[in-house]
Structure formats: structure tokens, C-alpha cells
Design a protein around this motif. Structure first.
Motif, PDB file in Angstrom:
ATOM      1  N   LEU C 113       0.993  -1.289  -0.053  1.00  0.00           N
ATOM      2  CA  LEU C 113      -0.078  -0.038   0.050  1.00  0.00           C
ATOM      3  C   LEU C 113       0.668   1.414   0.075  1.00  0.00           C
ATOM      4  O   LEU C 113       0.592   2.260  -0.620  1.00  0.00           O
ATOM      5  CB  LEU C 113      -1.016  -0.184   1.043  1.00  0.00           C
ATOM      6  N   GLU C 114       2.017   1.150   0.714  1.00  0.00           N
ATOM      7  CA  GLU C 114       2.812   2.343   0.812  1.00  0.00           C
ATOM      8  C   GLU C 114       3.479   2.540  -0.685  1.00  0.00           C
ATOM      9  O   GLU C 114       3.541   3.484  -1.277  1.00  0.00           O
ATOM     10  CB  GLU C 114       4.069   2.211   1.794  1.00  0.00           C
ATOM     11  N   ARG C 115       3.649   1.353  -1.187  1.00  0.00           N
ATOM     12  CA  ARG C 115       4.443   1.315  -2.562  1.00  0.00           C
ATOM     13  C   ARG C 115       3.185   2.045  -3.831  1.00  0.00           C
ATOM     14  O   ARG C 115       3.868   2.965  -4.445  1.00  0.00           O
ATOM     15  CB  ARG C 115       4.713   0.136  -2.956  1.00  0.00           C
ATOM     16  N   VAL C 116       1.940   1.830  -3.492  1.00  0.00           N
ATOM     17  CA  VAL C 116       0.871   2.622  -4.429  1.00  0.00           C
ATOM     18  C   VAL C 116       0.441   3.702  -3.723  1.00  0.00           C
ATOM     19  O   VAL C 116      -0.498   4.182  -4.215  1.00  0.00           O
ATOM     20  CB  VAL C 116      -0.100   1.576  -4.801  1.00  0.00           C
ATOM     21  N   GLU C 117       1.246   4.257  -2.663  1.00  0.00           N
ATOM     22  CA  GLU C 117       0.823   5.456  -2.168  1.00  0.00           C
ATOM     23  C   GLU C 117      -0.464   5.412  -1.604  1.00  0.00           C
ATOM     24  O   GLU C 117      -1.415   6.354  -1.811  1.00  0.00           O
ATOM     25  CB  GLU C 117       1.142   6.758  -3.099  1.00  0.00           C
ATOM     26  N   GLN C 119      -1.253   4.154   1.783  1.00  0.00           N
ATOM     27  CA  GLN C 119      -0.983   4.126   3.084  1.00  0.00           C
ATOM     28  C   GLN C 119      -2.136   4.697   4.126  1.00  0.00           C
ATOM     29  O   GLN C 119      -2.432   5.875   3.569  1.00  0.00           O
ATOM     30  CB  GLN C 119       0.228   4.126   3.663  1.00  0.00           C
ATOM     31  N   GLY C 120      -2.531   3.899   4.822  1.00  0.00           N
ATOM     32  CA  GLY C 120      -3.700   4.680   5.759  1.00  0.00           C
ATOM     33  C   GLY C 120      -5.183   4.255   4.909  1.00  0.00           C
ATOM     34  O   GLY C 120      -6.107   4.710   5.582  1.00  0.00           O
ATOM     35  N   PHE C 121      -5.204   3.741   3.892  1.00  0.00           N
ATOM     36  CA  PHE C 121      -6.514   3.292   3.267  1.00  0.00           C
ATOM     37  C   PHE C 121      -6.971   1.953   3.316  1.00  0.00           C
ATOM     38  O   PHE C 121      -7.807   1.349   2.823  1.00  0.00           O
ATOM     39  CB  PHE C 121      -6.610   3.502   1.591  1.00  0.00           C
ATOM     40  N   ALA C 122      -6.002   1.272   4.144  1.00  0.00           N
ATOM     41  CA  ALA C 122      -6.074  -0.395   4.461  1.00  0.00           C
ATOM     42  C   ALA C 122      -7.668  -0.628   4.773  1.00  0.00           C
ATOM     43  O   ALA C 122      -8.073  -1.669   4.437  1.00  0.00           O
ATOM     44  CB  ALA C 122      -4.968  -0.991   5.537  1.00  0.00           C
TER      45      ALA C 122
END
Ligand SMILES: Nc1ncnc2c1ncn2[C@@H]1O[C@H](COP(=O)(O)OP(=O)(O)OP(=O)(O)O)[C@@H](O)[C@H]1O
Ligand SMILES: [Mg+2]
Lengths: 275, 322, 239
Positions: C113-117, C119-122
């Protein structure tokens, strides 16, 4: 200092918000309230004859005495028992039947057209048959509700499952889900909105069917109370029963709605998972 | 936090609903002291069985005699006849007409007991505004009756007596509850019915009773009817007649108590119940030859008028307990 | 680097007697970025679906690492133009799907998620995401299982120009990081020339032409224009 300056502004906004919220809560109640008030006034002024239409206050008094004697609670509990057991039985049969016909082509060919045929019979027309088969006891009332509830649940479950996005099912295949996982993770959630619509509709059918079935050789239940009152023109009891129907209807609708919001919270934009 | 409260609330609510339903379930299970033979009796609100049921003695006495009595309330006699035919009830209290039409349509039923005449409380009530004073004024008026009840026989007898035919008046076949609203609103001129509707029409809606069953020989007795049960269970029938008879005697001697009891259970004004109770007497006995011939008269008259399609000999269907 | 990962021989597919793909031959090397372009209805999606094992082939063979493919090809993942996220599952559940929930998978998801920007939307549901965000979730989901070959069927077709070029860069970066093989189906010839090592023109249900594209990354619009024009001419060429 800064916070002090900001506060009055915040309070103003909050107040406006609270007021609009309040308005949203109150607005739906204005028309019923106005009707009841004018009805009461008309009764007091003798514009409405109390033998034809008793005043709201009389209805309230009847309700209170029926509650005090325990008659109302007992009849409501009995109606609730009939309604719920009919709903559970009819709902399960309809649901399982729909699973069969929507998931298996063979069973679909075998069963669906028969079900569609039966569905178009107004279920209240079956009353004489139901009495012949089940007598005049509890089972006839419950089975009438069962029949009434069965079809809306069947139709909606069938339709819901049939219209699950085939792309999502293919996605499941590509993830190599087994049949059970496919069913549980994709088909059921996909069909759920439609199924719940059926549930909501069936809850309405449940009450109307129950009321009719309770006019048949009954000795208890809200429907019985109302027909019994009807034969003696006991208008305030009749009105009380009508109010109770309205209340029960509203209540079950609320229940269905809250079921929808809790099960379908993913539909809401920005919805977050509960945990 | 808000979510938690909401969840707690819905759980409590759900538990409450289910608990109520379970309570309702237990209420529908009649106490199963089951070695007793169950007898199911159909009745209509305010009738002799209702008195026996409300008084509570009957059920106890029958229990001692080895029978568990279950009461089922019906809206009208035709529904009771259907339930008898399908074996869902064992006995039924009806008026004089439903058994006659049931017999003519081929049902096999038995007259078990007959009550006393209710002729004084049965008849035609006219609205104040109709201007009807006697039965000859009925000409051209709108008269309500309820088919397959004693009122059907009543209106026919009254018309005959007045020398009128059905085309001289407008007859409307209505249910009791519809007719009472129509009467109150003056939508009909006269209403053929029986107590407590007649007394209610007189006292609550200031109607006038222009003719009663006494004038035209319509007694409108109560009857206890059975399907095949009575014939196969003579002992039960005997006990039933005996104990119901005792309740009827009690009713005759305790009219103030009776009025109080029925005012409450029927939710009618006291004066209406009073008038009803005071212009009749109560009894339930084996069917007399007088009662039999009255039923025969109804049956014959219905046959002549084409209401029923079959001639019936009533005496063949009267239960003989000797 | 030079070994063949995917080998397709005489592959044909008919739908109710109608030809969708006609005896196609194709060899793709490990780590290549290949693009399929061509007229609509030419058979690009069909080819991709056959590689993924979503459809049975009518005749011919597909082998991946010298193993014949039949049934679902679990060493590949497909990403479609529509994201195909399950609306009733959160972003995290959509990505892990069948995998058991443990701290290890949770960590992998967080990194992805961090890689696809994102993060925080999990824990968000798809309904609350924008189209571009949803496509990034779909990309993360496809990458979660570390497929040998990533199959992309017009994944960026529905996105606006800006989001699209950002996503192109993201896909290229991920391809280079992970050293996987990518097959991209696209309508946009320019997109193909900007991203792929080799471009196949699919026409009349078979591969009509192949173009090598040795340009170094990062490529600019200007460097690609010539090749794009040549390919475009080939596509619209009526022979
Ligand atoms: N499920 C199917 N059933 C029948 N015919 C199909 C099916 N899928 C594809 N086809 C047909 O096969 C041919 C190739 O379709 P395909 O989807 O592979 O084209 P495409 O190159 O992906 O086109 P586009 O660029 O429009 O997506 C078309 O003629 C199409 O109509
Ligand atoms: Mg395509």
C-alpha cells in the motif's frame, strides 16, 4: 487568546447544525401530530361523533386499560410468536429454494417454473385450503404467514444471486476459490442488497397476512382483538389495533433498515470497517 | 462509543422481541393435562357459551367429567359450520339458520341442544329519520339483513306478514359491522337483526323496534350443533348439555351479575346489555319437538323461496340421547 | 535474462464457431515488458485470458517455464480496466483475499500500500476510493502473490491523463524493481511505445507485426513519437 476568539464562531456553527438536525428529526412527525391534534379538537367540539370515531384520548385510555389488564401484551406476544415463526420458516424455505434454483441449472429447470406459478396465487386465496389441511389452530396461522413470506424472499434471493457481477465471480475463479468460498465471499455478499430488500418487503407481508389469519377462528392475537371489537362496534379498540399495526409496521421497517445499514455499510461512501 | 451503544441497544431489543415471541408461544400452548379427552367448542361473542366460558364453572365441571374444553371464537355461523364439517371443532353454538342451510347443502350435522326463544330481542329496527312506524311502512324502504343468519328468515316472514314482496323493498345483504355503521349514518332505513345489535341500535342510535320475532313466529333460538362427534360420544354430549344447562339457570337467576360480566366482555354500554338480558331467558336443553318444527318451518320456507336447493327433514338430524 | 518464460504455439480460440484468435505463435522472455496493440475485436483480450487460464483454448499450447498451462494459471495475475474489487471487503481484505491474516501478510500489505501510495486506506471500502485509487488497489492485489507474469488488460483505460501518466510510471517502476514479466494490452499506442520493450500488433485475430523498442528508460514523449507513428500506420493499414 486565539481559542477565546474562535469560540463564539464555533458555537454559532454548532447551534445552526443542531437546529437543522432537530428539524430533520421533527419534520416527519408534523403531519401526524397535526392530524391527531385536530382530530382531538374535533372530538371535543362534537364535530366527530364518538361512536363513529372516538377521540385520540379515548384510544389512549383504551390502550392503557388493555395494558393494565395484560390483555394487550398477551395478544401482542401471541401475534409476535406467530409472525416470527412464520417468517423464520417461510424465509428459510424461500431462501433455500432460491439457492437451489439459482445455483443449479437442473434444479432451476425442475423447480423454478412451478414456484413462479404458485407465486402468482394470492396467498390469502389459500385460506380455505390452509384451514382444511392445518385446521384452525396455530399451525394454520403460521403456515399462512409462511406462505406469504416465502415468495418475496425466494424471488429476491433468486434475483440477487442471478445478478451478481459475473466479472467478480470470474475474479474469484482466478483466485482459485473453491465453491464454498465463492459462495460465501462473493455470491452471498453480492446478492445481499437484493435479499435484504426482499426481507423488508416480506416483513410487511408478514403483518398483513398475520392480521387476516388471526380473523379466522382465533381466540388471541391483535387481529383477533380487532375483529372481535369490530363485531361490537368497539371503535376505540379497533383504532388501538390500527395504531398497533402501524407501530409494528414501522418497527419492523426500522429493524430491516438497521439490518441493512449494519450489513451493507460497505455501500456507504467513506464507510469504514466496524472493528 | 456511539456504535457500541447502538449495538447494545439492538441486542437488548432483539432479546426482548424473541423473549416476547417465546412468551406468546407458551401462551398458545394450552396447559396439557393431557389424559383428558379434548373437546373443542365454537362460539360467537356474547352467546351462552361465552357466558359459560367467562363464568368458568363449565370448564371445571367438564374437567372433572374427564374432558378438556377448548373454546374457539368465530365471527359467524357459516364459519362454524365449515369448521364442524372439517372436524376442526366438535360442537358449535349457532343461531337457527346456519344449520338449516348447512343441511340443505349436504353437510351431515346433528342438533344436540336448543335454547329458549329470543323472539323479543330479534326483529327489525328502523332509524328515526326513516319515519317507519309499522311493518306496512316498509314499502319502498332500504332494509339491511345478513344472509345465512336468522335475519334472513326474519325479513322474509315480516314481508309476508305485511303482504309485501321482495321487489316492494330494497334489500341489502350486509355484514353486522357494516350494517351497524350504515344504520348509525342513516344510509339504510331499517335493519333486521338480533340482540345485542337491536338493543344497541335502539339505545345508541335511537332506532325503533317496529316488529319482533314474536309477531311473525321467528324464535331465533340458540342451538348446539355437532358434526359426527356428538353421535359417537353420547357421554360427552350429555355432560355438555347438563353443565351448560346449569350455567343457563345461573344466568337466569343472576341477571345483575350477568349484565356486569357481559358489559365488560362485550365492551358495550351497560344499558344495552341490560335490555338484551332482560328481554330473554336462558336455557339449553335437548331439542324439543317445538324447536324441531320451527327449524322445519325455516327449512321449508327457504326451499320454497329457492334459497336452498334441497328439501330436508329436520327431525332426522336431531340427536337422541336415550 | 534471455530464457523464455512464455511460449505460445499455434494457439486458437473460437467462440461458438467464431474465430477470436487464429493459430498464434509467441515467445516472451523472462523480465520483458511486452505490449499488445491493435484494432478492437482483434483478439488481444482473448490472448490474455487464455494465458491466465480463464478460458479453455480451442487448439494449440501455452507453456510457462516449459510447463503446459491448463486451468487457472496461478503464476499470473490479471488486472482489468474495471478494478473488480469486492465492494464488501476492505482494501486490505481485497488484497489478501485468500491468505490467512497474520502479522507477516499484514506487513506485506502495508508495504504494498505504501508502494502504491495508499497507506492509511487499508480499512477503507472501495466505495470510498477514487477511480485511480481503486486501480492502484487492484495493482497491489495483483502484485500481492508475486506473479511471474503480470497481465494488464487496458488497466489505465478509464483514468484521466494525469493519473494515467502517474500510473504508467508506477507500473514501470514496479516492473523494474520486481523483475517480473509484464504483458500490457492497450489502445494507446503511445503508452505502448513509452512502456514496452517489444510491441505486437494484433489484427484480424492474429499477430500481424512485431516492433522492438530498445529505447532506454526513462523515455520521453519526443523519443517515442517516431515508433508510435510507424505502429499506428501498421494498425490502420488496409492490406
Ligand atoms: N465470451 C465471448 N463470447 C463470444 N465471442 C467473444 C467472447 N469474447 C470475445 N469474443 C469475440 O472474440 C473476438 C476477439 O475479442 P477480444 O475481446 O479478444 O478483442 P480485443 O482485441 O480485446 O478488443 P478490444 O480492444 O475491443 O478489447 C471479438 O470478435 C469478440 O466478439
Ligand atoms: Mg479487450
Amino acid at each position: 487568546m486565539q481559542t477565546l476568539e474562535e469560540n463564539p464562531h464555533n458555537i454559532k456553527i454548532n447551534l445552526a447544525k443542531i437546529l437543522t438536525n432537530l428539524l430533520h428529526y421533527l419534520l416527519p412527525w408534523t403531519i401526524p401530530t397535526l392530524i391527531i391534534i385536530s382530530w382531538q379538537l374535533a372530538s371535543i367540539n362534537g364535530l366527530i361523533e364518538s361512536t363513529i370515531l372516538p377521540s385520540p384520548w379515548q384510544v389512549v385510555q383504551t390502550t392503557i386499560t388493555s395494558l393494565q389488564s395484560g390483555v394487550l401484551e398477551q395478544n401482542m406476544a401471541i401475534s409476535l410468536y406467530r409472525a416470527l415463526s412464520g417468517f423464520v420458516i417461510g424465509g428459510s424455505i424461500g431462501f433455500l429454494l432460491a439457492l437451489c434454483t439459482s445455483l443449479s441449472q437442473t434444479l432451476n429447470l425442475l423447480l423454478d417454473s412451478s414456484v413462479q406459478m404458485l407465486r402468482n396465487i394470492p396467498h390469502l386465496a389459500l385460506i380455505p385450503l390452509v384451514i382444511l389441511w392445518f385446521g384452525v389452530g396455530e399451525s394454520s396461522k403460521i403456515s399462512l404467514v409462511t406462505i406469504g413470506v416465502l415468495f418475496p424472499i425466494y424471488i429476491n434471493t433468486y434475483h440477487g444471486i442471478r445478478s451478481v457481477d459475473s466479472n467478480l465471480i470470474e475474479m474469484g475463479h482466478s483466485y482459485q476459490l473453491n465453491s464454498w468460498q465463492l459462495f460465501w465471499h462473493i455470491i452471498i455478499p453480492g446478492a445481499l442488497p437484493t435479499i435484504l430488500m426482499g426481507v423488508r418487503y416480506a416483513l410487511g407481508v408478514m403483518w398483513t397476512t398475520l392480521i387476516v389469519s388471526e380473523t379466522l377462528a382465533s381466540s388471541a392475537g391483535i387481529g383477533y382483538m380487532s375483529t372481535n371489537a369490530q363485531s361490537f362496534m368497539d371503535m376505540s379498540t379497533i383504532l388501538m389495533c390500527i395504531m398497533i399495526y402501524a407501530l409494528l409496521g414501522k418497527l419492523s421497517d426500522l429493524m430491516a433498515k438497521s439490518l441493512e445499514t449494519s450489513l451493507l455499510n460497505w455501500q456507504i461512501k467513506g464507510g469504514m470497517i466496524n472493528g | 462509543m456511539h456504535k457500541l451503544v447502538k449495538r447494545l441497544f439492538s441486542t437488548i431489543f432483539l432479546v426482548f422481541i424473541i423473549a416476547s415471541a417465546v412468551w406468546g408461544y407458551t401462551l398458545t400452548r394450552e396447559d396439557s393435562s393431557s389424559s383428558l379427552e379434548t373437546i373443542t367448542i365454537g362460539y360467537q361473542a356474547g352467546d351462552p357459551i361465552d357466558i359459560a366460558k367467562t363464568r368458568g364453572q363449565f370448564i371445571k365441571k367438564m374437567k372433572k367429567a374427564g374432558y378438556k374444553v377448548v373454546f374457539k371464537q368465530f365471527q359467524n355461523g357459516s364459519a362454524e359450520m365449515e369448521a364442524l364439517a372439517s372436524g376442526n371443532i366438535d360442537y358449535a353454538r349457532t343461531g337457527d339458520t346456519p344449520p338449516v342451510t348447512a343441511l340443505a347443502s349436504g353437510s351431515s350435522i346433528t342438533f344436540v341442544a336448543a335454547g329458549s326463544s329470543k323472539a323479543k330481542g330479534s326483529g327489525i329496527v328502523a332509524t328515526k329519520s326513516s319515519g317507519i312506524k309499522s311493518i306496512s311502512d316498509l314499502k319502498g324502504k332500504k332494509i339491511a339483513y345478513t344472509s345465512n343468519t336468522s335475519s334472513q328468515y326474519m325479513i322474509m316472514q315480516v314481508l309476508k306478514k305485511a303482504g309485501l314482496s321482495t321487489s316492494d323493498v330494497t334489500l341489502v345483504d350486509m355484514s353486522q359491522s357494516d350494517a351497524s355503521v350504515a344504520f348509525a349514518k342513516g344510509k339504510i332505513d331499517a335493519w333486521t337483526n338480533w340482540d345485542p345489535y337491536t338493543s344497541s341500535a335502539e339505545l345508541t342510535y335511537s332506532g325503533a323496534m317496529i316488529v319482533t320475532g314474536t309477531t311473525v313466529g321467528a324464535s331465533n333460538r340458540d342451538y348446539i350443533i355437532s358434526g359426527s362427534y356428538a353421535k359417537n360420544h353420547p357421554a360427552a354430549s350429555k355432560a355438555l348439555i347438563k353443565y351448560l344447562g346449569q350455567d343457563m339457570t345461573w344466568a337466569n337467576t343472576h341477571k345483575t351479575k350477568l349484565v356486569k360480566m357481559m358489559t365488560k366482555s362485550l365492551k358495550l354500554p351497560k344499558k344495552v346489555v341490560e335490555r338484551m338480558v332482560n328481554r330473554r331467558s336462558y336455557s339449553l336443553k335437548a331439542v324439543s319437538t317445538k324447536a324441531t318444527s320451527e327449524e322445519q318451518a325455516i327449512s321449508d320456507s327457504f326451499y320454497t323461496d329457492g334459497i336452498t336447493k334441497k328439501k330436508v327433514k329436520i327431525s332426522k338430524y336431531v340427536l337422541n340421547l336415550k | 535474462m534471455a530464457d523464455t518464460i512464455l511460449s505460445i504455439e499455434n494457439l486458437s480460440k473460437k467462440y461458438q464457431g467464431k474465430v477470436a484468435l487464429n493459430s498464434t505463435n509467441l515467445k516472451i522472455k523472462n523480465g520483458e515488458f511486452v505490449a499488445l496493440v491493435g484494432q478492437s475485436g482483434g483478439g488481444k483480450s482473448t490472448l490474455l485470458r487464455l494465458i491466465a487460464g480463464l478460458e479453455p483454448m480451442t487448439s494449440g499450447t501455452i507453456s510457462q517455464n516449459n510447463q503446459l498451462i491448463h486451468g487457472i494459471n496461478s503464476n499470473t495475475r490479471v488486472m482489468f480496466q474495471d478494478d473488480r474489487l469486492l465492494p464488501w471487503k476492505t482494501v486490505r481484505e481485497n488484497i489478501t483475499f485468500k491468505k490467512p491474516k497474520n502479522s507477516e501478510t499484514a506487513e506485506v500489505v502495508n508495504q504494498l500500500l505504501e508502494r502504491v501510495e495508499l497507506q492509511g486506506f487499508a480499512d477503507a471500502y472501495p466505495a470510498s476510493l477514487s477511480g485511480g485509487q481503486r486501480q492502484r488497489v487492484a495493482l497491489a492485489r495483483a502484485l500481492f502473490v508475486n506473479p511471474e507474469i503480470l497481465l494488464l488488460d487496458e488497466p489505465l483505460g478509464a483514468l484521466d491523463a494525469l493519473t494515467r501518466s502517474k500510473m504508467q510510471k508506477l507500473i514501470l517502476d514496479l516492473w523494474q524493481e520486481r523483475k517480473m514479466t509484464v504483458i500490457l494490452v492497450t489502445h494507446d499506442v503511445h503508452e505502448a511505445t513509452k512502456m514496452a520493450n517489444r510491441i505486437y500488433v494484433v489484427k484480424n485475430n492474429k499477430i500481424e507485426a512485431t516492433f522492438e523498442n530498445p529505447l532506454a528508460y526513462p523515455r520521453t514523449d519526443a523519443t517515442c513519437t517516431n515508433l508510435s507513428t510507424t505502429i499506428l500506420n501498421k494498425i490502420i493499414d488496409q492490406d
